[in-house]
Structure formats: C-alpha cells, structure tokens
Enzyme design. Structure first.
Site, short mmCIF file in Angstrom:
data_model
loop_
_atom_site.label_atom_id
_atom_site.label_comp_id
_atom_site.label_asym_id
_atom_site.label_seq_id
_atom_site.Cartn_x
_atom_site.Cartn_y
_atom_site.Cartn_z
CD GLU A 286 -3.33 0.14 2.02
OE1 GLU A 286 -4.14 -0.77 1.86
OE2 GLU A 286 -3.28 0.83 3.05
CG HIS A 307 7.28 -29.96 -0.50
ND1 HIS A 307 7.95 -31.09 -0.88
CD2 HIS A 307 7.99 -29.43 0.52
CE1 HIS A 307 9.01 -31.25 -0.10
NE2 HIS A 307 9.06 -30.25 0.76
CE LYS A 419 -10.89 2.41 2.71
NZ LYS A 419 -10.41 3.23 3.82
O1 PA5 Z 1 -3.20 1.60 5.85
C1 PA5 Z 1 -4.28 2.11 5.62
O2 PA5 Z 1 -4.48 3.32 5.74
C2 PA5 Z 1 -5.48 1.25 5.21
O3 PA5 Z 1 -5.11 -0.07 5.00
C3 PA5 Z 1 -6.55 1.31 6.28
O4 PA5 Z 1 -6.03 0.84 7.49
C4 PA5 Z 1 -7.77 0.48 5.89
O5 PA5 Z 1 -8.25 0.88 4.64
C5 PA5 Z 1 -8.87 0.66 6.93
O6 PA5 Z 1 -9.18 2.01 7.09
P1 PA5 Z 1 -9.90 2.55 8.38
O7 PA5 Z 1 -9.05 2.30 9.57
O8 PA5 Z 1 -10.10 3.99 8.12
O9 PA5 Z 1 -11.20 1.80 8.50
#
Ligand code: PA5
Length: 430
Positions: A286, A307, A419
């Site tokens: 990410e 394996h 989203k």
């Molecule tokens: O690292 C990030 O920002 C994302 O992976 C969020 O943690 C994830 O989308 C969840 O978001 P939120 O905590 O706002 O529900």
C-alpha cells in the site's frame, strides 16, 4: 543485551561497498527527507518516535486498565477492522500463540478473540455468531476514518446482536479506536459514550501498530505490550544510525527494483509467521504501489510452499522475483526420537526440528540463489521486543525506500478509489 542481540540477528547482510557507491546519494537524500520531515506525506510521520511518547502516556495507562477489565468481563471479544486496522493485532497474536490462541484461550484465562470486518463472508459471520452464543462478549471497533464499509457493515450486525443481548448495557461493551475528532465512528462513540482510544492524525492505518489500534486487542489477549513497545523504542535510535538494518533493507529492495525485479517474495520459516508476511505485504504494497511504480510483495511459508511453488521459484519465469527470507528462532524444541523403525532416518535422530527447519531454509536459499533469484536472509529473535523492533525498522525501511523510488509512502489513492466504487456498485440494487 537484548538490543545487541537484535542488532546482531536482524540483517547482517548486503550494503556492499558497491551498493553504497551506486546508490548512496539516493539513500541519503531519502533518509534526510524522512528524518527532516520534508518528503511527500511528511505530515503522516508521527510514527517515527510515537512508541517513546506512548509508553509514557496517560492513554496507554488507561489502555492497560481497560484491557484488564475486558479480559475479566468477557469470554469472547469481537475485533472489528480491516487493513491497517486489524493486521497488527491479528499478526502479533498469531506470532505469539500460533493458530491455537482461541483453542487454548480458556485454559490460559484469556477471552477468545474473533477478527471480523476484514471479510464479507456471511458464512463466517454466522459461524462466529454461533461460536459466541452463551458467551459474555464485547466489541473493539477499530477504524481510523470511521467510515470503511466492510467493518462498518459488520459492526452494525454485531452491534444489533450485542444490543439484543445486553440492552442499554451494550454501550459499556463497545470500545472504539478511531480519530480524535472526525468520522462516523468518533461521532457514534461520543453519542453513545463508548470508551475510546485515538489513532493520531499524523499516523496512517498501516503505521498504527504501536497505537491503541495494535495495542488494545493484543493487551486483551494477555500479551505484554510494554515489551512489544520497548522493542519499537529500541529501534527508533538504531534506525537513525548509518548502516542500520532499516537502511540496509531499504537498499536491498532498491537494488532489486533498480535491477528490474518486479516481485518481492517474503519466505517465512513457520506458519505462525504467515500473518507477519500479510502485515509486510500491506505495509509495502500500500505504501509503494502507486503511479505505476513499486514492487509487488507476496509471500510463502517454507518448507510448506517449497512443495507447491518451489519448482516455479527454482526454475520458472526468471528475472522478476527476489526473495527475502525471514527466519525466526523457535521458542521450543522437538527432538527427532531414537526408533527401531527401518525408515533410514537414524542419522537424524537426536537432532532437533529447528535444525530441520534451518536446513530447509538454507537449502532453499542456496538453491534459489543458484537458480538466479537474488535472496537475502533476515534472522530474528523470538521475543516480543524482537517483534516490536522488527516492525518499527520495517516502517523506516518502507518510508526510505518509497522516497528512493519517488512515491509518497503514506497515502493510498487506489484503496480510496475501490472504497468509493464499492459503495456505488450496481450489485446493491439486485
Ligand atoms: O493503511 C491504511 O491506511 C489502510 O489499509 C486502512 O487501514 C484500511 O483501509 C482501513 O481504514 P480505516 O481504519 O479507516 O477503517
């Protein structure tokens, strides 16, 4: 002492004179951007020294008291969250207890913990609803934005069950971990008087391991959060040193990226660490995968996957994969017994399974290197301090590496887009 051990066991690889010669300036400039807080997304770098502040904070003292109360009051705890809002606690609990945390929860006087909101399977929701039938239970709802749809829908579903069971008392059984001021979860927590903890403005989801996001559920699981945080604190100063593990690892990734590898494969030495890989995949995937840049992180468990994918790794498509082996010390020992069985294994008797595992990792490392995949080995100790230390180092390595390739390590525009698309999908109208 521990600190020295960690410095010794983590890393000890790469950063040859040659890499310094080629990419020293790129590295130094990225390092400077991070620590002078002048790079892209620099307003999201409060995680750099957060563990030091949090260890001494009033919120942390309250968190430990609340965790104790939750442990005493409940047979089960539902933790709602996704992405950075669930991977740390899921990973730390798995890393400490293996797959069997819930199986032995009662024996260890721990509440069972169920992670939900990280998938949308009605079958799984029903399964967990059945499992908590007859239990006393509470909910920890973690969402920085407070609006992510998967956990929000799941929370609403479990909230109804909680309210049906406890009535007004249900409000004393919800714990919110979210932004201090903004978002629907913050509004709900204020309206209902739910006890709440803060994910600070300057720390994004995947960098929030050492906030209440990671710490509250693991404290509820009976894990010593002081030790975990202390490991991260130790890493803070070490990461700033020249030739730190974080720097070497950032350089290792950059070296492979520069050589046009496309995929980093994490290879861990035990199934208990499979969520460490998930955590790393999220942190790096990410953070770096944007603007057509970055590596694609993926993972295997060795020897299990030797394996299945071993053949392809050894001999399949070339020049796109490099492998980062993570080998953690085991906590216990199983000796291969003496036996009358005519199974031709007598030469291994009295050896330990940890030696068999080390041999498998060593064998794969050598074979895959010979096959043409660049490989490095990260060795880690097995304490909570070691885990906290490794994670804080990985934050630094990730941020420096992202600055080296020229991306903002702290946003996730692609995730935001999905989203949005999900909320307006025609599937909802069928
Ligand atoms: O690292 C990030 O920002 C994302 O992976 C969020 O943690 C994830 O989308 C969840 O978001 P939120 O905590 O706002 O529900």
């Amino acid at each position: 002492m521990l600190k020295e051990t960690r410095q010794h066991v983590i890393g000890d690889f790469l950063m040859t004179g040659e890499t310094e010669y080629h990419w020293g300036d790129t590295y130094r400039s990225a390092y400077k951007k991070l620590y002078s807080r002048s790079g892209q997304g620099c307003e999201m770098t409060d995680w750099i020294d957060w563990p030091i502040k949090y260890l001494e904070s009033d919120e942390y003292k309250r968190l430990k008291k609340t965790a104790k109360k939750i442990r005493e009051q409940n047979d089960a705890v539902i933790v709602v969250g996704i992405g950075g809002s669930y991977l740390t606690p899921k990973m730390v609990i798995q890393s400490e207890f293996g797959e069997s945390y819930n199986e032995f929860a009662e024996e260890n006087e721990n509440p069972k913990i169920y992670f939900v909101g990280c998938d949308l399977s009605p079958d799984r929701i029903n399964g967990i609803m059945d499992l908590i039938e007859g239990c006393d239970w509470s909910i920890i709802y973690i969402s920085k934005s407070g609006g992510t749809i998967e956990p929000a829908l799941t929370f609403r579903t479990f909230w109804k069950k909680l309210y049906d069971l406890y009535g007004e008392e249900a409000d004393n059984r919800v714990y919110a971990v979210t932004d201090a001021q903004k978002g629907i979860l913050r509004e709900l927590a204020n309206e209902h008087g739910w006890e709440s903890f803060v994910i600070p403005d300057g720390i994004g989801g995947r960098y929030s391991a050492f906030t209440a996001c990671g710490l509250l559920p693991i404290a509820v699981a009976g894990i010593n959060t002081d030790k975990f945080l202390q490991g991260a604190v130790d890493a803070i100063s070490d990461c700033k040193e020249a030739n730190s593990f974080a720097g070497k690892y950032a350089m290792w990734r950059y070296y492979n990226y520069f050589c046009e590898s496309k995929v980093e494969l994490y290879a861990v030495n035990a199934p208990e660490l499979s969520f460490l890989s998930e955590w790393l995949k999220q942190l790096f995937g990410e953070s770096e995968g944007k603007n057509g840049l970055g590596l694609f992180p993926t993972s295997v468990v060795f020897p299990t996957d030797l394996h299945s994918l071993g053949q392809a790794l050894q001999d399949g498509v070339r020049d796109i994969i490099f492998e980062t082996f993570i080998s953690r010390d085991f906590k216990s020992s199983v000796k291969i017994p003496q036996s009358d069985l005519k199974d031709s294994l007598n030469k291994y008797q009295e050896k330990d399974f940890s030696q068999a595992s080390a041999a498998a990792m060593d064998g794969a490392f050598k074979a895959h290197t010979e096959g043409g995949n660049p490989c490095c080995m990260i060795r880690v100790g097995n304490t909570l301090e070691d885990l906290g230390y490794l994670m804080q180092c990985m934050f630094v390595a990730c941020a420096i590496y992202c600055y080296m390739i020229g991306v903002n390590p702290f946003n996730q525009p692609g995730v935001e887009l999905h989203k949005k698309q999900m909320k307006s999908s025609p599937e909802w109208d069928k």
